[in-house]
Design a protein around this motif. Structure first.
Motif, PDB file in Angstrom:
ATOM      1  N   SER A  81       0.826  -1.201   0.000  1.00 52.84           N
ATOM      2  CA  SER A  81       0.000   0.000   0.000  1.00 52.84           C
ATOM      3  C   SER A  81       0.869   1.264   0.000  1.00 52.84           C
ATOM      4  O   SER A  81       0.629   2.203  -0.772  1.00 52.84           O
ATOM      5  CB  SER A  81      -0.918  -0.008   1.218  1.00 52.84           C
ATOM      6  OG  SER A  81      -1.638   1.197   1.301  1.00 52.84           O
ATOM      7  N   ASP A  82       1.880   1.281   0.867  1.00 50.29           N
ATOM      8  CA  ASP A  82       2.780   2.444   0.930  1.00 50.29           C
ATOM      9  C   ASP A  82       3.516   2.659  -0.395  1.00 50.29           C
ATOM     10  O   ASP A  82       3.627   3.788  -0.874  1.00 50.29           O
ATOM     11  CB  ASP A  82       3.801   2.276   2.053  1.00 50.29           C
ATOM     12  CG  ASP A  82       3.175   2.319   3.445  1.00 50.29           C
ATOM     13  OD1 ASP A  82       1.989   2.722   3.561  1.00 50.29           O
ATOM     14  OD2 ASP A  82       3.867   1.937   4.408  1.00 50.29           O
ATOM     15  N   VAL A  87       4.325   5.453  -5.792  1.00 49.83           N
ATOM     16  CA  VAL A  87       4.338   5.388  -7.258  1.00 49.83           C
ATOM     17  C   VAL A  87       3.291   6.347  -7.817  1.00 49.83           C
ATOM     18  O   VAL A  87       3.547   7.057  -8.798  1.00 49.83           O
ATOM     19  CB  VAL A  87       4.084   3.947  -7.738  1.00 49.83           C
ATOM     20  CG1 VAL A  87       3.827   3.899  -9.231  1.00 49.83           C
ATOM     21  CG2 VAL A  87       5.263   3.053  -7.378  1.00 49.83           C
ATOM     22  N   GLN A  88       2.121   6.411  -7.200  1.00 48.79           N
ATOM     23  CA  GLN A  88       1.072   7.315  -7.659  1.00 48.79           C
ATOM     24  C   GLN A  88       1.505   8.773  -7.508  1.00 48.79           C
ATOM     25  O   GLN A  88       1.267   9.594  -8.380  1.00 48.79           O
ATOM     26  CB  GLN A  88      -0.229   7.075  -6.904  1.00 48.79           C
ATOM     27  CG  GLN A  88      -0.922   5.790  -7.315  1.00 48.79           C
ATOM     28  CD  GLN A  88      -2.171   5.520  -6.495  1.00 48.79           C
ATOM     29  OE1 GLN A  88      -2.421   6.137  -5.463  1.00 48.79           O
ATOM     30  NE2 GLN A  88      -2.957   4.556  -6.949  1.00 48.79           N
TER      31      GLN A  88
END
Length: 92
Positions: A81-82, A87-88
């Protein structure tokens, strides 16, 4: 000593280690291999830990991959998740 096995290196410098060699050396996907150059010969050995002081990107990636194998699934999911969030952010 066994009979030598000959392999061709591909255009990216990769060589496939035969399955029987990997099994005999207990090598598996994501395992850490140390490569050394000694008198013009490339030596390959499986290691469990990265040598102290090696902070190259390849060493850090190998360490992280090895560490992830030992983590509980809840921590792995948290890391995924992190990393997805990073990346986003980078893509924005």
């Amino acid at each position: 000593m066994s009979k030598p096995v000959y392999k061709l290196m591909d255009h990216r410098g990769r060589v496939l280690i035969p399955k029987e060699f990997r099994e005999a050396a207990d090598m598996e996907y994501g395992g850490i291999l140390a490569l050394n150059l000694c008198d013009g010969q490339v030596m390959v050995r499986k290691v469990e830990l990265i040598e102290v002081g090696d902070q190259s990107p390849e060493a850090v990636e190998a360490y992280v991959r090895a560490a992830i194998k030992t983590m509980p699934d809840s921590i792995r999911l948290s890391l995924i998740s992190d990393l997805s969030g990073l990346v986003q952010q980078k893509g924005e």
